[in-house]
Motif scaffolding. Structure first.
Motif, PDB file in Angstrom:
ATOM      1  N   LEU A  72       0.827  -1.204   0.000  1.00 57.17           N
ATOM      2  CA  LEU A  72       0.000   0.000   0.000  1.00 57.17           C
ATOM      3  C   LEU A  72       0.864   1.257   0.000  1.00 57.17           C
ATOM      4  O   LEU A  72       0.393   2.341  -0.276  1.00 57.17           O
ATOM      5  CB  LEU A  72      -0.933  -0.005   1.211  1.00 57.17           C
ATOM      6  N   LYS A  91      -2.472  -6.944  -4.800  1.00 62.42           N
ATOM      7  CA  LYS A  91      -3.308  -8.094  -5.130  1.00 62.42           C
ATOM      8  C   LYS A  91      -2.481  -9.280  -5.601  1.00 62.42           C
ATOM      9  O   LYS A  91      -2.944 -10.418  -5.541  1.00 62.42           O
ATOM     10  CB  LYS A  91      -4.348  -7.717  -6.179  1.00 62.42           C
ATOM     11  N   TYR A 138     -16.805  -3.164   3.422  1.00 60.92           N
ATOM     12  CA  TYR A 138     -17.555  -2.469   2.372  1.00 60.92           C
ATOM     13  C   TYR A 138     -18.984  -2.271   2.868  1.00 60.92           C
ATOM     14  O   TYR A 138     -19.719  -3.233   3.050  1.00 60.92           O
ATOM     15  CB  TYR A 138     -17.543  -3.279   1.076  1.00 60.92           C
ATOM     16  N   ALA A 182     -13.152 -10.850  -2.573  1.00 64.79           N
ATOM     17  CA  ALA A 182     -11.819 -11.135  -3.125  1.00 64.79           C
ATOM     18  C   ALA A 182     -11.855 -12.388  -3.996  1.00 64.79           C
ATOM     19  O   ALA A 182     -11.214 -12.447  -5.045  1.00 64.79           O
ATOM     20  CB  ALA A 182     -10.818 -11.311  -1.998  1.00 64.79           C
ATOM     21  N   LEU A 184     -13.449 -11.655  -7.331  1.00 59.21           N
ATOM     22  CA  LEU A 184     -12.525 -10.968  -8.227  1.00 59.21           C
ATOM     23  C   LEU A 184     -11.549 -11.941  -8.872  1.00 59.21           C
ATOM     24  O   LEU A 184     -11.095 -11.744  -9.985  1.00 59.21           O
ATOM     25  CB  LEU A 184     -11.747  -9.895  -7.469  1.00 59.21           C
ATOM     26  N   ARG A 222      -9.250 -15.793   1.924  1.00 59.21           N
ATOM     27  CA  ARG A 222      -8.275 -15.672   0.850  1.00 59.21           C
ATOM     28  C   ARG A 222      -7.165 -16.692   0.971  1.00 59.21           C
ATOM     29  O   ARG A 222      -6.395 -16.897   0.051  1.00 59.21           O
ATOM     30  CB  ARG A 222      -7.640 -14.276   0.900  1.00 59.21           C
ATOM     31  N   GLU A 249      -7.977   0.633   0.300  1.00 57.76           N
ATOM     32  CA  GLU A 249      -6.809  -0.229   0.459  1.00 57.76           C
ATOM     33  C   GLU A 249      -7.214  -1.680   0.637  1.00 57.76           C
ATOM     34  O   GLU A 249      -6.556  -2.595   0.132  1.00 57.76           O
ATOM     35  CB  GLU A 249      -5.978   0.264   1.650  1.00 57.76           C
ATOM     36  N   ALA A 261      -9.765  -3.021  -0.668  1.00 54.28           N
ATOM     37  CA  ALA A 261     -10.124  -3.492  -2.004  1.00 54.28           C
ATOM     38  C   ALA A 261      -8.867  -3.829  -2.808  1.00 54.28           C
ATOM     39  O   ALA A 261      -8.825  -4.817  -3.536  1.00 54.28           O
ATOM     40  CB  ALA A 261     -10.965  -2.446  -2.721  1.00 54.28           C
ATOM     41  N   ARG A 262      -7.835  -3.004  -2.634  1.00 55.52           N
ATOM     42  CA  ARG A 262      -6.577  -3.289  -3.331  1.00 55.52           C
ATOM     43  C   ARG A 262      -6.030  -4.640  -2.900  1.00 55.52           C
ATOM     44  O   ARG A 262      -5.594  -5.443  -3.718  1.00 55.52           O
ATOM     45  CB  ARG A 262      -5.543  -2.206  -3.015  1.00 55.52           C
ATOM     46  N   CYS A 263      -6.032  -4.877  -1.584  1.00 57.19           N
ATOM     47  CA  CYS A 263      -5.534  -6.164  -1.078  1.00 57.19           C
ATOM     48  C   CYS A 263      -6.410  -7.301  -1.589  1.00 57.19           C
ATOM     49  O   CYS A 263      -5.939  -8.399  -1.832  1.00 57.19           O
ATOM     50  CB  CYS A 263      -5.537  -6.185   0.444  1.00 57.19           C
ATOM     51  N   ASP A 264      -7.707  -7.032  -1.726  1.00 55.36           N
ATOM     52  CA  ASP A 264      -8.625  -8.071  -2.187  1.00 55.36           C
ATOM     53  C   ASP A 264      -8.444  -8.362  -3.668  1.00 55.36           C
ATOM     54  O   ASP A 264      -9.080  -9.269  -4.202  1.00 55.36           O
ATOM     55  CB  ASP A 264     -10.078  -7.652  -1.930  1.00 55.36           C
ATOM     56  N   GLY A 265      -7.651  -7.571  -4.344  1.00 60.06           N
ATOM     57  CA  GLY A 265      -7.356  -7.875  -5.741  1.00 60.06           C
ATOM     58  C   GLY A 265      -8.156  -7.058  -6.726  1.00 60.06           C
ATOM     59  O   GLY A 265      -8.245  -7.396  -7.898  1.00 60.06           O
ATOM     60  N   SER A 266      -8.745  -5.966  -6.254  1.00 58.02           N
ATOM     61  CA  SER A 266      -9.550  -5.161  -7.151  1.00 58.02           C
ATOM     62  C   SER A 266      -8.666  -4.140  -7.859  1.00 58.02           C
ATOM     63  O   SER A 266      -7.787  -3.548  -7.250  1.00 58.02           O
ATOM     64  CB  SER A 266     -10.605  -4.463  -6.292  1.00 58.02           C
TER      65      SER A 266
END
Lengths: 314, 383, 287
Positions: B64, B85, B99, B111, B114, B162, C179, C181-186
């Protein structure tokens, strides 16, 4: 199986480029539809470029001649720009002063914990309604209602309030009055809601402590509410002023674009529109636009100042 | 469920940080010279006061934040430029970061969706994780309808499904109230045994660090102060900062004189003189006399009945009754000293607390002292 | 003594309330009166309208509707269709791209970000009329007169809506969600579409309505660009009505035209007034 051989993408973990990508459409659209036209407008204002009957005159470079024309007396002896700027300001003030005063009053009513006004959603819904109505349709409606054969005159005669019909569109006072009335009706609800939010944003305990300190409702209003509401009030007034400079739809439709009587209700933008659509005088239209732009830009600086000051204080 | 975790294919998930440095725009240095090797399935805790760079380090592992200098490896791969990711990590955030428009189920499934996992597999994994975390009955709710503790479980669940190589947690318990925090801490320990993967956990709370970590990395001002097992950092803090940071109530630290007399070492504090034990004296890293900082943990100070050469005296200022123990704050001249005493060890009359102003005599056992260099602040006793 | 004060206070409050409600009812009546007359008159035949004033509706509403709808010179069904097309597409573009721009500035740090923000704020209040000369010329050169594109596409850059979205994002979107979402692969784009937009739903709804209404009511620019009969939008037709010799007109039909012009917005408002009014405040100044 669950983990196939990974292909590691070396895309990097910097997201900087996405910031640019996401704002590109906005700036592309702004550039193409506003900035370029804006520059073309300024460029145009330096040229003589109009249609005289069937003949096209120009474009010829004339320097600041269009601006000079704008600020010199026409054949009726009045300086065009000043006249229409004056009209616009008079029309705006006639509508805006009652609009802001009434809005201030209503905002205080609605937020008063002593009065506890019932049916607030209803009142707010009703007073905000005219703001959403198509200005040209609203104006057309007023024209039909107040025309010589319209229902208002019918009512006046039927009730015996006057002997003869009133020709609302023959005198400066009534035309200006009607325009101001429409502007008032269209905007006071909106202003009320903005000022209400402003008052509700003030720490409630300040009102309570002022009351406990022995201040009456009037003192609370002048000593607490009004000073604390000032930044928002200034914001409201200046945005209203910028809106007022753009006044067009209402007087245009009401007077059919001629600003009767004797162009006393012709606004700046109507003046611009006449050059643009009727005489195709792009040079003069450009000069009017540039002056209008400068005035609005000056006022915008104020708004920007109040807005950023507020967000810094947050 | 433990079986399920064992069955899945597992790559060696060690994480290596080599000379990692983070400089933010404006030349703010957040992390410097960070070297750490995290072993496969190890639970490492990064701990330190706010602004020490622990979260930044975690976010660099997650991808990040970009790494200004140095290298990050997960397994054999250099990961510096790999997007989060693609790092096969999962992260639990302090404020949960659920979310809000998705149900618990959708949050956990996101996840996997996706990744275009088959529906049946998604469903199986989400339900498994929900069962582990005891949130099966909330699967159809939105985060708004959950309590803080439940949201925390969902956030963890979202990471579990995950099956990441590395599990990153950024202060996951600090938004919970004290009671829930203790409960969730125990849950994380249990969870760790069930899902058996590599954990990197960030906290500012030394208790969390001590109870959760296989190893603890203590940080301050962007620098690592010490890396070690909870026992190591507690028994042998590398410097004055670690000594003060680990342990509660914190270690007493005084300016003192180190003196050598007949091959024996003494520490002199405010007129009293304490002999170092032979074990400690043997490990002493220097043999010169001079100024040092001496440290003693509150629970190691022993109250004496009588005054002597090796005792100090001080009056009770505050007496905090904690139940099974009492924390005493004493004042001797300009020094505040904290003692931790088991109530059972006190005379009957003092078990409810010790009255204000009572004079106590106490000594520092020579085998439990910590000595630090006055200049460098480093521990003077070798391991 | 205290009792007397109490009673006086109560009377005082009662009087105040009576005055306040009178003012409120008067202003409400003022707001509604013209629209009420519009509906009444739209239900009267030309003869009835000539005969005199009436506060009560009469039975010609549907005749007038039929006449207005089928009028030969003012093709109101076409106008309504055109206006719906322009306003609908403008609203969607304005809302989507304002949210996208606001997110781009809210979520990312990049060089010049502050300048960009200041820039948008600075042009926020500049009225569109002042660039109309160049706009009309440019569109004429590109052969885009009598096209809806120059009315719809500028909606992509709407500084005021952008500002609203930016403020909304600041209050509802913690960066950790992005962030996560980024980790989740989006991907960044799908994070915006699948995570950020749903979170912004209330703001999107409000701005969809406001930009639809603004575009529906817009008269100045469309009037300069559209002159083909089949391209005209409703406000242009209203202006046409005004410039026609109205004395020859069936006045019932005229009222019906006006009613039709404002009806879509009126209907939307009746159903969504609460959220619209809430949106007014959030948009301009934070309270």
């Amino acid at each position: 199986m669950k983990h196939p051989v990974r292909r590691l993408k070396r895309g990097g973990v910097s997201y900087v480029k996405w910031g640019y990508i996401f704002i590109i459409p906005f700036f592309a659209a702004y550039l193409f539809f506003t900035l370029v036209p804006q520059l073309m407008t300024i460029y145009n204002s330096l040229f003589e470029n109009y249609r005289d009957g069937l003949n096209q005159v120009g474009p010829n470079f004339v320097g600041l001649k269009n601006y000079k024309t704008l600020f010199s007396p026409d054949n009726s002896g009045s300086i065009g720009f000043l006249k229409y700027f004056g009209n616009t300001m008079i029309l705006w003030i006639l509508g805006a002063v009652p609009q802001i005063l009434v809005a201030l009053l209503l905002a205080v009513f609605f937020t008063s914990y002593r009065l506890r006004i019932k049916a607030q959603p209803f009142f707010k819904t009703v007073i905000y309604l005219p703001n959403l109505i198509m200005a040209s349709a609203f104006s057309m409606l007023f024209f039909t209602l107040f025309s010589n054969v319209g229902p208002i005159n019918q009512l006046i005669v039927q009730m015996g309030w006057a002997d003869v019909k009133i020709d609302f569109f023959a005198s400066t006072i009534t035309v200006r009055g009607l325009i101001a009335l429409m502007n008032f009706l269209m905007w006071f609800g909106n202003t009320t809601i903005l000022l209400m939010a402003g008052i509700m944003g003030i720490d409630q305990s300040l009102f309570e402590s002022a009351t406990i300190d022995g201040a009456g409702p009037l003192q609370v209003f002048f000593k607490v509410t009004l000073p604390l509401l000032m930044p928002i009030l200034i914001y409201v007034v200046i945005t209203a002023l910028i809106g007022g400079l753009q006044m067009f739809d209402v007087p245009q439709i009401l007077t059919n674009g001629i600003g009767m009587p004797d162009r006393t209700s012709t606004t700046m933008v109507m003046y611009l529109n006449n050059y643009l659509s009727t005489s195709k005088n792009f040079g003069m239209a450009g000069a009017v636009s540039v002056v209008l732009f400068l005035v609005s830009a000056g006022l915008s600086v104020f708004v920007y100042g109040t807005l950023t000051k507020r967000s810094r204080e947050d | 469920m433990a079986k399920a975790a064992l069955l899945r294919s597992h790559r060696m998930a060690y994480v290596t940080l080599k000379n990692v440095k983070k400089i933010y725009p404006g030349k703010v240095v957040a992390v410097q010279d960070f070297n750490l090797e995290i072993r496969d399935k190890e639970f490492v805790v990064l701990v330190g006061p706010s602004g020490c760079g622990k979260s930044t380090t975690l976010r660099m592992i997650a991808g990040l934040e970009d790494i200004t200098e140095g290298d990050l490896f997960i397994g054999e791969e250099r990961m510096n430029d790999v997007a989060p990711k693609d790092r096969d990590i999962a992260m639990v955030f302090q404020n949960y970061a659920l979310y809000p428009h998705m149900t618990v189920y959708e949050n956990m499934a996101f996840a996997l969706k996706l990744r275009r996992a088959p529906k049946a597999e998604i469903d199986k994994k989400v339900r498994e994780a929900a069962e582990i975390l005891d949130i099966t009955s909330y699967l159809d709710r939105k985060p708004k309808a959950l309590s803080g503790g439940q949201r925390q479980r969902v956030a963890i669940g979202r990471a579990i499904v995950r099956e990441p190589q590395v599990f990153l947690m950024d202060e996951p318990l600090s938004n919970l109230d004290a009671k829930l925090r203790n409960q969730m801490r125990a849950e994380i320990i249990k969870l760790r045994h069930r899902i058996d993967t590599t954990f990197v956990y960030v906290t500012h709370d030394q208790t969390e660090a001590m109870t959760l970590g296989d190893r603890i990395v203590i940080m301050k001002d962007g620098f690592i102060q010490q890396i070690g097992t909870p026992q190591e950092v507690f028994n042998h803090p590398a410097n004055v900062f670690v000594a003060g940071f680990i342990g509660s109530p914190q270690m007493n630290l005084f300016d003192a004189q180190l003196r050598k007399d007949d091959e024996k070492y003494f520490v002199e504090v405010a007129g009293a003189s304490f002999a170092l034990s032979e074990r400690i004296a043997a490990k002493l890293r220097r043999d010169s006399e001079g100024e040092v900082i001496v440290g003693i943990r509150p629970e190691h100070i022993r109250i004496c009945a009588q005054e002597g050469d090796d005792t100090m005296s001080a009056a009770v200022e505050v007496s905090e009754m904690m139940g099974s123990e009492i924390h005493l704050h004493l004042r001797a001249q300009d020094k505040e000293i904290v003692l931790r005493v088991n109530t059972t060890e006190l005379p009957e009359a003092y078990r409810a607390g010790i009255p204000y102003g009572t004079q106590l005599h106490f000594t520092f056992p020579g085998d439990l002292l910590h000595l630090f260099d006055k200049e460098s602040q480093k521990n003077l006793i070798g391991e | 003594m205290i009792q007397r004060k109490n009673a006086a206070g109560r009377i005082h409050l009662l009087v105040a309330r009576v005055v306040v409600y009178t003012i409120l009812i008067f202003l409400s009546a003022l707001c509604l009166f013209s629209f009420y007359l519009l509906i009444v008159n739209a239900s009267r035949s030309n003869a009835q309208l000539q005969a005199g004033f009436s506060l009560l509706p009469q039975g010609n509403f549907f005749t007038n509707l039929k006449n207005a709808w089928n009028d030969a010179s003012i093709n109101i069904p076409r106008g309504v269709l055109n206006s719906f097309l322009v306003a609908g597409l403008t609203a969607v573009l304005t809302t989507y791209f304002s949210a996208l721009t606001a997110y781009g500035i809210h979520a990312y740090t990049f060089r010049g970000k502050k300048a960009v923000f200041t820039c948008i704020m600075a042009v926020m209040m500049i009225p569109p009329q002042v660039s109309a000369v160049g706009f009309v010329q440019l569109m004429t050169k590109l052969g885009m007169t009598n096209s809806f594109l120059p009315l719809i596409l500028p909606g992509i850059a709407a500084p005021v809506v952008f500002f609203y979205m930016k403020q909304y994002l600041e209050s509802v979107l913690p960066m950790e969600i992005v962030e996560a979402a980024r980790c989740d692969g989006s991907s960044e784009f799908s994070t915006f579409n699948r995570i950020v937009l749903p979170i912004m739903k209330p703001a999107l709804a409000v701005q969809l309505i406001f930009s639809f209404v603004a575009s529906w009511n817009n008269y100045f620019i469309p009037a300069l660009l559209l002159d083909k009969a089949e391209m005209k939008t409703v406000p242009i037709m209203i202006a046409q009505l005004r410039s026609a010799d109205y004395s020859k007109f069936d006045m019932g039909k005229v009222y019906m035209f006006i009613l039709l012009a404002i009806l879509p917005v009126l209907i939307v408002y009746i159903f969504l007034s609460r959220s619209i009014i809430k949106g007014v405040t959030a948009g301009s100044v934070k309270g």
